[in-house]
Motif scaffolding. Structure first.
Motif, PDB file in Angstrom:
ATOM      1  N   VAL B   3      36.912  45.273  31.382  1.00 25.36           N
ATOM      2  CA  VAL B   3      37.171  46.114  32.569  1.00 25.36           C
ATOM      3  C   VAL B   3      36.592  45.463  33.822  1.00 25.36           C
ATOM      4  N   MET B   4      37.375  45.503  34.907  1.00 28.15           N
ATOM      5  CA  MET B   4      36.839  45.074  36.203  1.00 28.15           C
ATOM      6  C   MET B   4      36.526  46.311  37.028  1.00 28.15           C
ATOM      7  N   GLY B  16      32.584  43.671  39.421  1.00 31.41           N
ATOM      8  CA  GLY B  16      31.844  43.393  38.190  1.00 31.41           C
ATOM      9  C   GLY B  16      32.770  43.489  36.994  1.00 31.41           C
ATOM     10  N   VAL B  17      32.736  42.473  36.139  1.00 30.93           N
ATOM     11  CA  VAL B  17      33.602  42.457  34.958  1.00 30.93           C
ATOM     12  C   VAL B  17      32.727  42.579  33.711  1.00 30.93           C
ATOM     13  N   VAL B  18      33.076  43.546  32.849  1.00 26.98           N
ATOM     14  CA  VAL B  18      32.268  43.834  31.658  1.00 26.98           C
ATOM     15  C   VAL B  18      33.182  43.921  30.436  1.00 26.98           C
ATOM     16  N   ASP B  19      32.763  43.289  29.340  1.00 27.32           N
ATOM     17  CA  ASP B  19      33.417  43.462  28.037  1.00 27.32           C
ATOM     18  C   ASP B  19      32.659  44.525  27.259  1.00 27.32           C
ATOM     19  N   GLY B  20      33.375  45.459  26.639  1.00 25.54           N
ATOM     20  CA  GLY B  20      32.650  46.468  25.866  1.00 25.54           C
ATOM     21  C   GLY B  20      33.579  47.491  25.252  1.00 25.54           C
ATOM     22  N   ARG B  21      32.955  48.532  24.707  1.00 23.86           N
ATOM     23  CA  ARG B  21      33.706  49.650  24.132  1.00 23.86           C
ATOM     24  C   ARG B  21      32.786  50.873  24.152  1.00 23.86           C
ATOM     25  N   PRO B  22      33.350  52.098  24.007  1.00 26.77           N
ATOM     26  CA  PRO B  22      32.514  53.295  24.064  1.00 26.77           C
ATOM     27  C   PRO B  22      31.377  53.229  23.049  1.00 26.77           C
ATOM     28  N   GLN B  61      40.938  38.012  33.996  1.00 25.56           N
ATOM     29  CA  GLN B  61      41.978  38.693  33.214  1.00 25.56           C
ATOM     30  C   GLN B  61      41.496  39.998  32.564  1.00 25.56           C
ATOM     31  N   PRO B  62      41.032  40.965  33.369  1.00 24.38           N
ATOM     32  CA  PRO B  62      40.636  42.245  32.772  1.00 24.38           C
ATOM     33  C   PRO B  62      41.860  43.003  32.254  1.00 24.38           C
ATOM     34  N   GLU B  63      41.584  43.966  31.341  1.00 22.70           N
ATOM     35  CA  GLU B  63      42.680  44.796  30.797  1.00 22.70           C
ATOM     36  C   GLU B  63      42.804  46.112  31.551  1.00 22.70           C
ATOM     37  N   ALA B 142      27.153  44.924  44.058  1.00 23.27           N
ATOM     38  CA  ALA B 142      27.483  44.197  42.828  1.00 23.27           C
ATOM     39  C   ALA B 142      27.029  45.009  41.610  1.00 23.27           C
ATOM     40  N   ALA B 143      25.812  45.572  41.678  1.00 22.92           N
ATOM     41  CA  ALA B 143      25.303  46.407  40.579  1.00 22.92           C
ATOM     42  C   ALA B 143      26.180  47.649  40.419  1.00 22.92           C
ATOM     43  N   ASP B 144      26.598  48.240  41.536  1.00 23.04           N
ATOM     44  CA  ASP B 144      27.462  49.428  41.484  1.00 23.04           C
ATOM     45  C   ASP B 144      28.789  49.100  40.795  1.00 23.04           C
ATOM     46  N   ALA B 145      29.335  47.936  41.088  1.00 27.42           N
ATOM     47  CA  ALA B 145      30.618  47.546  40.488  1.00 27.42           C
ATOM     48  C   ALA B 145      30.481  47.437  38.967  1.00 27.42           C
ATOM     49  N   LEU B 146      29.356  46.881  38.505  1.00 31.34           N
ATOM     50  CA  LEU B 146      29.104  46.808  37.059  1.00 31.34           C
ATOM     51  C   LEU B 146      28.965  48.217  36.471  1.00 31.34           C
ATOM     52  N   ALA B 147      28.290  49.111  37.214  1.00 29.06           N
ATOM     53  CA  ALA B 147      28.121  50.496  36.751  1.00 29.06           C
ATOM     54  C   ALA B 147      29.484  51.181  36.616  1.00 29.06           C
ATOM     55  N   ILE B 148      30.402  50.918  37.535  1.00 28.60           N
ATOM     56  CA  ILE B 148      31.748  51.514  37.494  1.00 28.60           C
ATOM     57  C   ILE B 148      32.502  51.001  36.259  1.00 28.60           C
ATOM     58  N   ALA B 149      32.355  49.698  35.986  1.00 28.48           N
ATOM     59  CA  ALA B 149      33.012  49.125  34.795  1.00 28.48           C
ATOM     60  C   ALA B 149      32.445  49.755  33.522  1.00 28.48           C
TER      61      ALA B 149
END
Lengths: 178, 178
Positions: B3-4, B16-22, B61-63, B142-149
């Protein structure tokens, strides 16, 4: 010069293309409204708006784009959507390398009605008269878009010359400061 | 899922781009800020922002794209620019056919801090902890963008399921009304 005027809005975005020059009445080339579905997700609406504006730009090839400036004093409930639509409109012009300009509602009204507080009906009447149209353009967003294009044709030249003079003067000041 | 997250802004737009899952902590892929020159004309700034966001999208390439929702209660002087930036961000995602979502600041704070009224410092602290970063991401955008992702990764699945269920239920109602 051919100018595309845009009255930004998310539900109805007015678009008007006018050929003209300062001091001459001008000729309407096209007028219309790009509508997006208020029930659709925001990103889809922005995409539909961008597609609609690009289609107008492609078809009519304006040399400049003029967009009404958004104020936060506007209806608070709709200001976010209007601001987003104006961003999409300015981006569409800039993406094609076209010069863009923004005008306040009172600048537009002054240009076409001689009165910065003219109402929507007066703007529609004057646009119909200036462009010698057989019928008043509808809805009001379409007439507003034509008014914005006329405003740019009549005032844009002056604004551009002032801005160029200021830039030259600023450049001169920098030069002499070296 | 990748997710971006985007914290929209015209002068500084956090990405911020993060790979993850719930339910899992997630991994940071990239973080940064797209800056535009406050002295430049508005259309140029929007174009620079669009170029910057597209470069991030191309590279990582976020999904899905998640954007913080803009409120008119925010600082009135900056709300127009923030709204325009959020429109550009949502359009950039939609243009690539990516699913987009918006979250309110309190949804984002609740997701990462468990408290919808957490301050910026707490958000930065929790993002740093959740993603097991050696240093706190800077600036706060930048930290906020990661928090949104992270919010989208953790809450997005739930939101999507509720929305799908509501759509199915609405479709069922339409069906039975025929």
């Amino acid at each position: 010069m051919r100018v595309m005027g845009i009255d930004p809005g998310l539900t109805r975005c007015g678009v008007g293309v006018v050929d003209g020059r300062p001091g001459a009445p001008g000729t309407m080339v096209a007028v219309g409204v790009v509508r997006t579905d208020p029930e659709a997700p925001l990103a889809e609406r922005l995409l539909a708006l961008d597609d609609g504006l690009r289609a107008f730009l492609d078809e009519h090839q304006p040399e400049a784009v003029a967009v009404e400036r958004v104020f936060s004093q506007h209806n608070v409930a709709s200001v976010i959507g209007t601001a987003q639509a104006s961003g999409i409109a300015l981006l569409a012009g800039a993406r094609l390398g076209l010069p863009t300009a923004t005008y306040t509602p009172s600048e537009v009204k002054s240009a076409v009605c001689g009165n910065g507080t003219a109402d929507k009906r007066q703007v529609t009447t004057m646009v119909t008269r200036i462009l010698r149209l057989k019928e008043a353009p509808k809805p009001a967003d379409a007439a507003d878009a034509l008014a914005i294009a006329i405003c740019h044709l009549w005032r844009g030249g002056v604004k551009a010359r002032i801005s160029a003079a200021l830039n030259n003067s600023a450049a001169g000041n920098k030069e002499s400061a070296r």
